[in-house]
Design a protein around this motif. Sequence first.
Motif, short mmCIF file in Angstrom:
data_model
loop_
_atom_site.label_atom_id
_atom_site.label_comp_id
_atom_site.label_asym_id
_atom_site.label_seq_id
_atom_site.Cartn_x
_atom_site.Cartn_y
_atom_site.Cartn_z
N LEU A 142 -34.52 -31.89 14.19
CA LEU A 142 -33.48 -30.96 14.62
C LEU A 142 -32.39 -31.63 15.44
O LEU A 142 -31.25 -31.16 15.51
N LEU A 143 -32.74 -32.75 16.09
CA LEU A 143 -31.77 -33.38 16.99
C LEU A 143 -30.70 -34.15 16.22
O LEU A 143 -29.58 -34.31 16.69
N LYS A 144 -31.10 -34.59 15.02
CA LYS A 144 -30.14 -35.38 14.26
C LYS A 144 -29.00 -34.50 13.76
O LYS A 144 -29.22 -33.38 13.32
N ALA A 145 -27.77 -35.06 13.82
CA ALA A 145 -26.62 -34.31 13.29
C ALA A 145 -26.57 -34.52 11.79
O ALA A 145 -26.88 -35.60 11.28
N ARG A 199 -37.94 -27.47 5.71
CA ARG A 199 -36.80 -28.34 5.37
C ARG A 199 -36.32 -28.04 3.94
O ARG A 199 -35.13 -27.86 3.68
N ARG A 224 -28.05 -26.64 12.64
CA ARG A 224 -29.27 -26.69 13.47
C ARG A 224 -29.89 -25.31 13.58
O ARG A 224 -31.09 -25.15 13.49
N LEU A 250 -31.53 -24.60 10.31
CA LEU A 250 -32.75 -25.39 10.17
C LEU A 250 -33.88 -24.78 11.00
O LEU A 250 -35.02 -24.66 10.55
N LYS A 251 -33.52 -24.40 12.20
CA LYS A 251 -34.51 -23.79 13.09
C LYS A 251 -35.02 -22.48 12.48
O LYS A 251 -36.22 -22.20 12.47
#
Lengths: 359, 132, 219, 420
Positions: free
Chosen positions: B110-113, A38, A17, A20-21
């Motif tokens: 972003l919330l998805k694992a 992405r 995460r 990704l951020k």
Amino acid sequence: MQGPLIDTLVRQGIGRRTFLKYCATLASMMALPPAAGRAMADALAAARRPSVIWLPFQECTGCTESMTRSHSPTIEGMIFDMISLDYHETLMAAAGQQAEEALHAAMKENSGKYLLIVDGSIPLGIDGAYSCIAGRTNVDLLKEAAAGAAAIVAMGTCAAFGGIPKAKPNPTGAVAVSDIVKDKPIVNVPGCPPIPVVMTGVLAHYLTFGSLPELDDKLRPTAFYGETIHDRCYRRPFYDQGKFAKTFDDEGARKGWCLFELGCKGPVTHNACATTKWNGGTSWPVESGHGCLGCSEPDFWDAGGFYKALSMPADPLKMGAAAAVAGAAAGVAVSFANRGKKRAAQVTHETTTLADLEK
Amino acid sequence: MPPELIPIQIAVEPSGNARPLLHEVAELLKRLLETGEPSTIDLSALPLNPADLDWLQTRLGEGEVSCQVQANGESTLDETACRGVWWVTHRNERGSVVAQFIEVAFVPELLKAHPQDIEAGREQLEVLISEL
Amino acid sequence: MDALELLTWARGPGLNIALGIFVLGVVWRLIEIYSLGRRTDLAPARQHAGASGLHTVLRRSVPPPGMLRSSPVSYIGGFVFHIGLALIVFLFAPHILLIRDLTGLSWPALPSQFIDMVTVVTLVAMVVVLVDRINKPAKRFLSTFGDWFTWAVTFLPVLTGWMAVQHLLLPYTLMLALHILSVELLLVVLPFTKLIHAFTLFGSRWYAGRINAHKGVPV
Amino acid sequence: MTATLERGLHALKEVIDAPIASYFSSCVHCGLCAEACLFYTETGDPRYTPIHKLEPLRRVYEQEYTLLGRLKKGLGLSKPVTDAELDAWQDLVYDSCTMCGRCSLVCPVGNDIVYMVRKLREGMAASGHVPDGIRNATRRTVEIGGPMGLKWPAVANVIRKVEEATGLKVPVDQAGADYLVLLSSMEIVNYPEYIEALAKIFHKAGISFTVASDAFEATNAGIQIGNSDLAKVIVSRIVDAAERLKVKRVLSPECGHAYMAIRWEGPNLIGRPYAFEVVHVLELLDELRGKGMLKMKSKIKDPLILHDPCQIVRRGGVLQAPEPLIQEVAERYIPIADKQKWNWCCGGGGGASAIHTEEAEALRAKAFQVKKRQIESTGVNTMVTFCANCRIVIEEGFDHYQMDTRLLGLTELLAEHLEE
């Protein structure tokens, strides 16, 4: 060469995460479409760390400071995790003989594949003797290192355009990397110092897409240098309204009006300060109340004074007065000649008679 | 003098650039419903001043879901009053905003694992169970 | 020489030189013209000259009866581009700053958006006037190289200035440099071409007003 | 001595002054003067653009009186004014310019173009590039006394007839009279009614006047040809006679350029102010009207329009007198569209009517179309004017276009209706 980058990161406790951020933010800063974030994340995760050789020439270490003393260590730190920094005099533990060996080993091992980063300008005066490392001139070192590089990044205004060492009268005969190396792809990342994220952006682009980002005519990444400070300045509306601070402590300055008259070089400076800001997005020169110096432009040091407004001539009044005097002198001289000529014509007037009407 | 005491305040009027953005969001929602395809608008890539952003945020309103992700600084992902429209703000570790997006999705990316993370979690859990 | 160097030269030494030649040329030309003098009219005046010169200076700014109808393009086009030029030169914020720096005089500016509109209108008017010069027999007949040249020299600063502000075609720095250079060209040629009418127009109207007022005719 | 190019250029060098310099420097080649010139509007030929007619003068100015022009001339870069060029310009400066001065009124930069034409004619005359008609008129005026070659005995004869017709005395060479009355040959020959009218009006008003046997002619062809020396010779006759007879005022006849010559150019030609005053006959009549000494016994019923002669009105400044005077005698005075200082020229002023070449006459006829249109637009068929030359040219125009418009002289009209 080690495994994919993401493994290294995960081992360091940096989750997907976070990654990704980071990629989303980087894509945003590079003005890439959101979907590219992405793609970047996927590509970077799988990328292998390239070898990077960093050569310092006539420089002040400000560029390295800017890169490494960032307020959000993980973001820029990550970049150093993405690469294998095989030679950097300031950052490496080795010195002397060992350092030189490391450099030559890296150059040999990764020949044709390594990324060469240069900061500082290259002196050409007295055969390059102004700056030498291990007894060799900068220009020699650059040529040797450039020969095996996949691409070169000229970090900072000195490497990109000659910078302060090249300022008049340029005692050392300093030149830019692009003045010496003609046969390799070069990216200029000017700025004194450059914005850290520009550096990471260029690297990320290189790692993600395997190519250099789009460059302008001065070889700067257009994503960051495509527009002027003035274009993106939050004080631009005041410029348009003609509201200018006249001194650094007047009403206009307190109200945050445009700093054009105080010498801001924003309108002619291509850089991303206005959007990325500095120190982790805290502020940037104009926001702190000082005009842009134009540090990412060639020869900014000789561009007529930091506090001299862009469209104001050097000293026209003296010239104007002298010109008026000269003009008056010329005019009076002609007028004397004219009046003399006319008087002569009138004095020599021959009265016409009827006979004079005939041809 | 602490920085917050320096009396520089920039009063900015909304530029009017935010208005067409609402139409854009509506289009994207329609697409989400028809094709299931999510989309993202990068707010920092648009000529919006702080007043525009305020205006936009006020118009879109507050929804039921509000998420925080701690990843190299806090990120907030809040559903707006228009369901399926998420206001995403990324902050760095100092709390400054580094990027802002409007995401049109059932659940923000972003919330998805990630499957690999889930796999790692499962392995970790198995180790944990075996140690019980 | 790159764009920034060009700009630096243009707004520094270049502007100095241009302003110098402009001031020198205008002073010289005006003295050259008006020092020729004229003989006093010995015929008794029908009326006192009074402010007749000034009256004509003002009156000639208005189209005479019937002329607007016979030459609408000349008058309307001429009005629009002259007024436009005046607004742009004297009421655009960056120009006022320049003048303030040169002379210390300053006055309020018009909003940039308004000036932008004025600029477009001025450019259009100048093109229309040019087309009129090509189309109208008398105008075309009178036209010499100087007429085409001075048109271009007047048009270029407006065009380049507008393009610089609008960020069109070339990078701002280069465009601004070209804008300033084009203004410098205008300044340099003004005293030595028909553009000197910007100054002598007042003298000419004044003479016409005085000479005819002596006979009692308001012209 | 004969006329040469050198003398022409010399003459131009003498007359170029600050207004000329200012005018040439101001010209932006806008071509608007063309729209004010009847020779351009009626032919559409751009050669007739007024400022173009001054090209030789402009070049002499530039080459002689500007620094850059002198440098260019010194380096051989400028085109000198040649005899051939002046010859080619003759029809522009004389045939197609009546010095009506309408162009001077429209020039947006304020150039007094006719002021310049007058000066260019000095050079044209000195270099010999003048039309034969005007040259002959000048010769007759200087040698005989008037442009038509009229001598005093003939004039005396006409005066005697006037005395017979009116029963009033016309004093000749009478010192101490209030007015010295000047005449123009055209009036004497073509319109003796004018003299009768004057006699009646003077008698009625009780004003003394005289005619001078050695200075009866008011016209001055020297002005038209553009030679100040000869113009001075002609005007001096009048000045001498007026000062010898110690008259208070000299009365200019209706004739336009005569008024220009005696009232405005005269003092400048002789180089000193007069000891007397010059008034135009209309100014005198208007003065009498103002004093109530010009009572009409009847008015004309037919509608009347007025043609304002250029040299009297636009160029001479007699702006206010004509309208009230015509209203005294006309029941229906119809003002035309371009009146007073905006009036269109008859097409034959400035000496043009004396040029009798085929081309000049054809051009004059063509230029008269503007007058024809002006008249026709009113639908009125009686026109009044107050210039003998205008009358001749307009009559010619009527004849050419076979118009049945009637043309009257204002002074005669007033005299005709004067209370007995």
